[in-house]
Design a protein around this motif. Structure first.
Motif, PDB file in Angstrom:
ATOM      1  N   LEU A 183      -1.408   1.773   6.070  1.00 59.30           N
ATOM      2  CA  LEU A 183      -1.485   2.464   4.791  1.00 59.30           C
ATOM      3  C   LEU A 183      -2.644   2.000   3.922  1.00 59.30           C
ATOM      4  O   LEU A 183      -2.926   2.614   2.891  1.00 59.30           O
ATOM      5  CB  LEU A 183      -0.180   2.260   4.014  1.00 59.30           C
ATOM      6  N   ALA A 184      -3.347   0.948   4.340  1.00 63.90           N
ATOM      7  CA  ALA A 184      -4.333   0.306   3.478  1.00 63.90           C
ATOM      8  C   ALA A 184      -5.611   1.103   3.311  1.00 63.90           C
ATOM      9  O   ALA A 184      -6.314   0.939   2.321  1.00 63.90           O
ATOM     10  CB  ALA A 184      -4.673  -1.089   4.023  1.00 63.90           C
ATOM     11  N   ASN A 185      -5.934   1.977   4.249  1.00 64.06           N
ATOM     12  CA  ASN A 185      -7.266   2.561   4.277  1.00 64.06           C
ATOM     13  C   ASN A 185      -7.173   4.057   4.535  1.00 64.06           C
ATOM     14  O   ASN A 185      -6.631   4.486   5.559  1.00 64.06           O
ATOM     15  CB  ASN A 185      -8.087   1.869   5.381  1.00 64.06           C
ATOM     16  N   ALA A 186      -7.734   4.861   3.631  1.00 64.71           N
ATOM     17  CA  ALA A 186      -7.712   6.310   3.800  1.00 64.71           C
ATOM     18  C   ALA A 186      -8.432   6.746   5.060  1.00 64.71           C
ATOM     19  O   ALA A 186      -8.117   7.796   5.640  1.00 64.71           O
ATOM     20  CB  ALA A 186      -8.333   6.992   2.579  1.00 64.71           C
ATOM     21  N   ASN A 190      -0.462   4.424  -1.627  1.00 64.01           N
ATOM     22  CA  ASN A 190      -1.561   5.183  -1.024  1.00 64.01           C
ATOM     23  C   ASN A 190      -1.088   6.462  -0.350  1.00 64.01           C
ATOM     24  O   ASN A 190      -1.904   7.266   0.102  1.00 64.01           O
ATOM     25  CB  ASN A 190      -2.306   4.319   0.005  1.00 64.01           C
ATOM     26  N   PHE A 245      -2.093  10.412   3.657  1.00 65.45           N
ATOM     27  CA  PHE A 245      -2.745   9.391   2.847  1.00 65.45           C
ATOM     28  C   PHE A 245      -3.637  10.035   1.785  1.00 65.45           C
ATOM     29  O   PHE A 245      -4.396  10.972   2.074  1.00 65.45           O
ATOM     30  CB  PHE A 245      -3.619   8.475   3.708  1.00 65.45           C
ATOM     31  N   LYS A 246      -3.583   9.524   0.578  1.00 63.83           N
ATOM     32  CA  LYS A 246      -4.471   9.987  -0.487  1.00 63.83           C
ATOM     33  C   LYS A 246      -5.932   9.785  -0.063  1.00 63.83           C
ATOM     34  O   LYS A 246      -6.306   8.710   0.401  1.00 63.83           O
ATOM     35  CB  LYS A 246      -4.221   9.201  -1.771  1.00 63.83           C
ATOM     36  N   ASN A 264       0.468  10.144  -0.460  1.00 63.57           N
ATOM     37  CA  ASN A 264       0.594  11.241  -1.416  1.00 63.57           C
ATOM     38  C   ASN A 264       2.068  11.407  -1.784  1.00 63.57           C
ATOM     39  O   ASN A 264       2.912  11.569  -0.908  1.00 63.57           O
ATOM     40  CB  ASN A 264       0.058  12.522  -0.778  1.00 63.57           C
ATOM     41  N   ASN A 287       0.801  -1.217   0.000  1.00 64.21           N
ATOM     42  CA  ASN A 287       0.000   0.000   0.000  1.00 64.21           C
ATOM     43  C   ASN A 287       0.840   1.276   0.000  1.00 64.21           C
ATOM     44  O   ASN A 287       0.321   2.355   0.310  1.00 64.21           O
ATOM     45  CB  ASN A 287      -0.931  -0.017   1.223  1.00 64.21           C
TER      46      ASN A 287
END
Length: 369
Positions: A300-303, A120, A319-320, A122, A117
């Protein structure tokens, strides 16, 4: 600080980022049968959301042991004392402090291939020039911050905070506060100098003269200061108690006050200020490296995890898409206008050895004056 605590819990209970929303991706949940043991993390309060931690432990069988830190220097000293066999697997290092930890062989280069991830994050943060040293990445950027001017909106007008000048207006004598060492860099910028001091690496006499000028300026205006403070919680309490109406501060603690409804706002004055990025770093020779990478990849997997990190810490998620999971008030408390961002520079580490040999004694002289 009971109001802050109560309000924060309210956000967590009623917000979108509950335990279900922070669930781990399927490929991480499938590792539970073969994962075991623990992962030891040294980090600041609220940097790992409680709901995420509980879900990660439930799904993977890995216990997350958190040791709170409140100062980069203290963390460095603790890690150096344990070398070459640290108890920590993950530490939290600000990007501009990388060189100190790397040169002391306390961090392992980050293997981004082990982080599915990584994309993910930025790229403004993950691919910035400070993020790569000696051809390696050294940390996963998680939260971004800035040194800001904070002010009580019921006392100080928005038109007054366009410049750092207001911190030295006799009108607010005895009602300001700042962290002296951090303020030294900002005041160099305020006076038109390079606060990172990279421009003076080949001219140590010029560097010394600049530090002396800033030192003398702050001594001259020392009566303006209610208190030289050390922690985010301390400046929060001073605003809540109305001990101060103006302060140089990190944006995270001030953002939390804004989210909690206090009449406080923040800005980056026209002379500019400095930004920094907190990263999670894998230690060199830590006891549980596989679990460390598993935890990092899950974060990092989930915004929405990034959004919850912003809610609980006040700092800006790297995080994006994290901002899409924040309320309008939360976005306001964790963002700056384009005009403000034009004056924001990132701290750099190249001249730190020279800089702090000059700045540290100056700080003590200001305190003693």
């Amino acid at each position: 600080m009971s109001k802050l605590t109560t309000s924060r819990r309210g956000f967590i209970k009623t917000g979108a980022a509950g335990a279900a929303a922070l669930a781990l991706p399927a490929y991480l949940r499938s590792t539970a049968a073969r994962a075991s043991g623990a992962v030891n993390v040294w980090t600041y309060a609220n940097f790992i959301p409680d709901d995420f931690k509980a879900e990660f432990e439930k799904e993977t069988g890995i216990q997350v042991n958190i040791r709170l830190v409140d100062d980069q220097g203290k963390q460095f000293n603790l890690l150096a004392a344990e070398a070459p066999n640290p108890t920590a697997d993950i530490v939290t290092v600000a990007g501009h402090r990388f060189l100190q930890f790397i040169d002391s062989q306390l961090l392992a280069p980050l293997d981004t291939d082990r982080l599915k991830n990584w994309g993910n994050i930025n790229p403004v943060y993950s691919e910035s020039d400070w993020a790569t040293i000696n051809g390696n990445k050294w940390g996963a950027p998680i939260l971004s911050g800035a040194e800001v001017m904070a002010y009580n909106t019921e006392v100080v007008g928005e038109d007054e905070v366009k410049s750092w000048d207001v911190m030295f207006d006799p009108k607010y004598e005895g009602q300001t506060a700042y962290i002296i060492q951090d303020m030294m860099s900002v005041m160099m910028l305020y006076k038109g100098y390079d606060g990172n001091m990279i421009a003076y690496m080949d001219d140590p006499e010029k560097a010394a003269a600049i530090v002396k000028e800033v030192r003398d300026f702050l001594i001259e205006h020392k009566s303006m200061v209610r208190k030289f403070y050390d922690s985010g919680a301390e400046i929060q309490q001073m605003f809540v108690n109305q001990d101060v109406v103006l302060a140089h501060a990190w944006n995270g603690p001030i953002s939390r006050l804004i989210m909690d409804g206090f009449p406080v706002d923040m800005t980056i004055p026209r002379e500019g200020s400095y930004g920094f990025v907190y990263t999670f770093n894998v230690t060199n020779n830590g006891p549980n490296p596989d679990n460390a990478y598993m935890l990092l990849d899950a974060l990092l997997a989930n915004a929405e995890v990034g959004a919850e990190m912003t809610r609980s810490s006040g700092f800006i998620s790297t995080f994006k898409g994290a901002d899409q999971h924040l309320t309008e008030l939360e976005r306001k408390a964790a963002s700056f206008t384009e005009e403000e961002l034009q004056g924001l520079q990132f701290f750099r580490a190249e001249a730190n050895e020279m800089k702090y040999k000059l700045v540290d004694p100056a700080v003590e002289e200001i305190k003693a004056a």
